[in-house]
Design a protein around this motif. Sequence first.
Motif, PDB file in Angstrom:
ATOM      1  N   GLY A 178       0.979  -1.219   0.047  1.00 31.18           N
ATOM      2  CA  GLY A 178      -0.126   0.151   0.020  1.00 31.18           C
ATOM      3  C   GLY A 178       0.918   1.347  -0.052  1.00 31.18           C
ATOM      4  O   GLY A 178       2.042   1.337   0.287  1.00 31.18           O
ATOM      5  N   VAL A 179       0.187   2.164  -0.376  1.00 28.00           N
ATOM      6  CA  VAL A 179       0.845   3.437  -0.510  1.00 28.00           C
ATOM      7  C   VAL A 179       0.753   4.395   0.800  1.00 28.00           C
ATOM      8  O   VAL A 179      -0.303   4.580   1.454  1.00 28.00           O
ATOM      9  CB  VAL A 179       0.329   4.454  -1.538  1.00 28.00           C
ATOM     10  N   SER A 180       1.612   5.461   1.187  1.00 30.52           N
ATOM     11  CA  SER A 180       1.454   6.308   2.269  1.00 30.52           C
ATOM     12  C   SER A 180       1.040   5.584   3.498  1.00 30.52           C
ATOM     13  O   SER A 180       1.793   4.937   3.945  1.00 30.52           O
ATOM     14  CB  SER A 180       0.461   7.540   1.988  1.00 30.52           C
ATOM     15  N   TYR A 181       0.157   6.200   4.092  1.00 26.78           N
ATOM     16  CA  TYR A 181      -0.142   5.383   5.451  1.00 26.78           C
ATOM     17  C   TYR A 181      -0.319   3.802   5.310  1.00 26.78           C
ATOM     18  O   TYR A 181       0.011   3.135   6.192  1.00 26.78           O
ATOM     19  CB  TYR A 181      -1.554   5.847   6.301  1.00 26.78           C
ATOM     20  N   LEU A 182      -0.654   3.332   4.117  1.00 22.13           N
ATOM     21  CA  LEU A 182      -0.774   1.969   4.212  1.00 22.13           C
ATOM     22  C   LEU A 182       0.589   1.346   3.878  1.00 22.13           C
ATOM     23  O   LEU A 182       0.760   0.034   4.032  1.00 22.13           O
ATOM     24  CB  LEU A 182      -1.611   1.542   2.821  1.00 22.13           C
ATOM     25  N   ALA A 183       1.576   2.084   3.869  1.00 21.72           N
ATOM     26  CA  ALA A 183       2.908   1.685   3.803  1.00 21.72           C
ATOM     27  C   ALA A 183       3.414   2.053   5.303  1.00 21.72           C
ATOM     28  O   ALA A 183       4.065   1.071   5.801  1.00 21.72           O
ATOM     29  CB  ALA A 183       3.867   2.522   2.824  1.00 21.72           C
ATOM     30  N   MET A 184       3.275   3.054   5.934  1.00 19.19           N
ATOM     31  CA  MET A 184       3.650   3.312   7.039  1.00 19.19           C
ATOM     32  C   MET A 184       3.067   2.543   8.139  1.00 19.19           C
ATOM     33  O   MET A 184       3.943   1.590   9.219  1.00 19.19           O
ATOM     34  CB  MET A 184       2.997   4.580   7.738  1.00 19.19           C
ATOM     35  N   SER A 185       1.667   1.629   8.096  1.00 19.99           N
ATOM     36  CA  SER A 185       1.275   0.769   8.945  1.00 19.99           C
ATOM     37  C   SER A 185       1.843  -0.626   8.848  1.00 19.99           C
ATOM     38  O   SER A 185       1.676  -1.464   9.643  1.00 19.99           O
ATOM     39  CB  SER A 185      -0.195   0.660   8.761  1.00 19.99           C
ATOM     40  N   GLN A 186       2.877  -0.833   7.971  1.00 22.00           N
ATOM     41  CA  GLN A 186       3.606  -2.085   7.886  1.00 22.00           C
ATOM     42  C   GLN A 186       4.710  -2.176   8.828  1.00 22.00           C
ATOM     43  O   GLN A 186       5.350  -3.248   9.169  1.00 22.00           O
ATOM     44  CB  GLN A 186       4.079  -2.248   6.465  1.00 22.00           C
TER      45      GLN A 186
END
Length: 569
Positions: A178-186
């Motif tokens: 995922g991009v942006s927050y969907l990256a950060m949540s990883q």
Amino acid sequence: MTRQYPSYDRPWKRAGAAQYAFARLRRALRPPVRVSAAPDDLLVDRNVAVCMRDGVVLRVNVYRPQGTGPFPVILSAHPYGKDKLPKRKWGRWSFSPQFRILRQPGPLQFSSETTWEAPDPVWWLTHGYVVINADLRGAGTSDGAGALLSDQEGRDVYDLIEWAGAQPWSNGRVGMLGVSYLAMSQFKAAALHPPSLNAICPWEGLTDAYRDMFAPGGIVENGFSRIWQAGVKRGMRTTEDIGAQRKAHPLRDQWWQSLVPDLASIEVPMLVCASFSDNNLHSRGSFRAFEKVGSTAKFMYTHRGGKWATFYSDDARRAQLAFFDRYLKQLDVPKLPPVRLEVRERRDVIAEVRTEQQWPPKDIRWRNLYLADNGMLGTAPATVDGSVTFHTRRRAAAFTFPVPRDLELTGPMSVSLWVSVDRADDVELFVGMEKWVGKQWVSFEGSYGFGRDRVTTGWQRASLREIDTEQSTAYEPVHTFQRRQPLSPGEIVQVEVALGPSATAFHAGDRIRLLIAGRWLAPRNPLYGSFPASYEPSPPARCTLYWGPDRPARLRVPEIPTRPRLDRT
């Protein structure tokens, strides 16, 4: 007494604004976004309940391929609502208004089951993957109240991963995308080592909320961050008001540090997208992730295009698919190159795409260009003292270097300055590096769809100049942001400014232009400016920059030696 050789500029008044604004308005009315209807035989289970270890129920949508399986799983965790999907009205598809508000430099296409900044489930189903979209705690249809970037969120994502890995349609191997927050949540979840997690693909995600978004260089960002906070308040129940917390914690104290993931603990294979066009938000954190994670199988995809057009592009999807095929399906497919490097000449011209073995590239030659008299950058330190004074709100100091031969600068950059301020005890320094061809300023793609960006930019508050000696390198200063040191009247202090990474090609006769100002270098106007980015300016004052034998003020650049080099001294 030092000699004054002033060279000034007003970088927020670059030519071409009207033409750019017209094109921007036209694309806002008709953005190049195409939505395709999901197939009628789509297999999807909506709002499936998943119980967390503390009893709170989160809900997920599960998209399954045709067939008996089992299949590998791609998971995305959403703070914005997993069910906010494109809708069809009066024969036309509607989609997120952000695709209109933020300029789209290129076309993009996804299915009607694609939510904001998430992978397209329909595309991944055709390649044999289960796709799970999850509402984070307090978001969408999930219960409870969440805290963004928190340890609790990391534990929740861990539990989602383990639930997905144990389902009968799952092969037990889970990846995240995922991009942006969907990256950060990883990041925080991956650092906890969930057994079923086998790969992550954070596509442009910051890793230090203070340094990357809320206060880069210690300077308050009060544009995008405020809009983002307001959006979170409307769409998610939270235990913390992040806007109130940022006011209560102006320095990078323990609260901010608690939001930072333990990157060194991440051991699963990772493909990270680190763009050169998101310096205001995700670029630095993405490069930091690649450099700091503990995984021995880490890969980086760089670009300087539009965020979403690149994410959904054929080339990016091929890279994502090859990565997951290898680590989730365990297919015998070639490894991705360690670094996919894209070098640009200007916004719309790619000079080269090539493979590098590491970042920064191993063969970089670090070169210093020194502030000098007559508004020039020289290859040798100044032998006499000089200075330039500018008003912090009205003008920028400018220094120019004529490029003697073809040149590539790829990597992070930094500036070392000696500074004093009159009529104030602090100054916010905004530093930019531009490319000029003849009398033409050359623009590049920037954050939030801003198409009039510079080669690179950096920020630094002089009072927060203290260096973190453990984290800094010879080419990239890192500041503590933990102690304020106001400037006394007449005091001259050294300030190191980190500039964002870039990969840019120059030709003989081009010019490098270094700008130093007390305010943001671009207008904020939504039609021709860098909206919604906005940074707190310096107080109205007069700032003086110094150089000389005892003050070797300089711009440090990363020269690629396979190209003709700068003159040596």
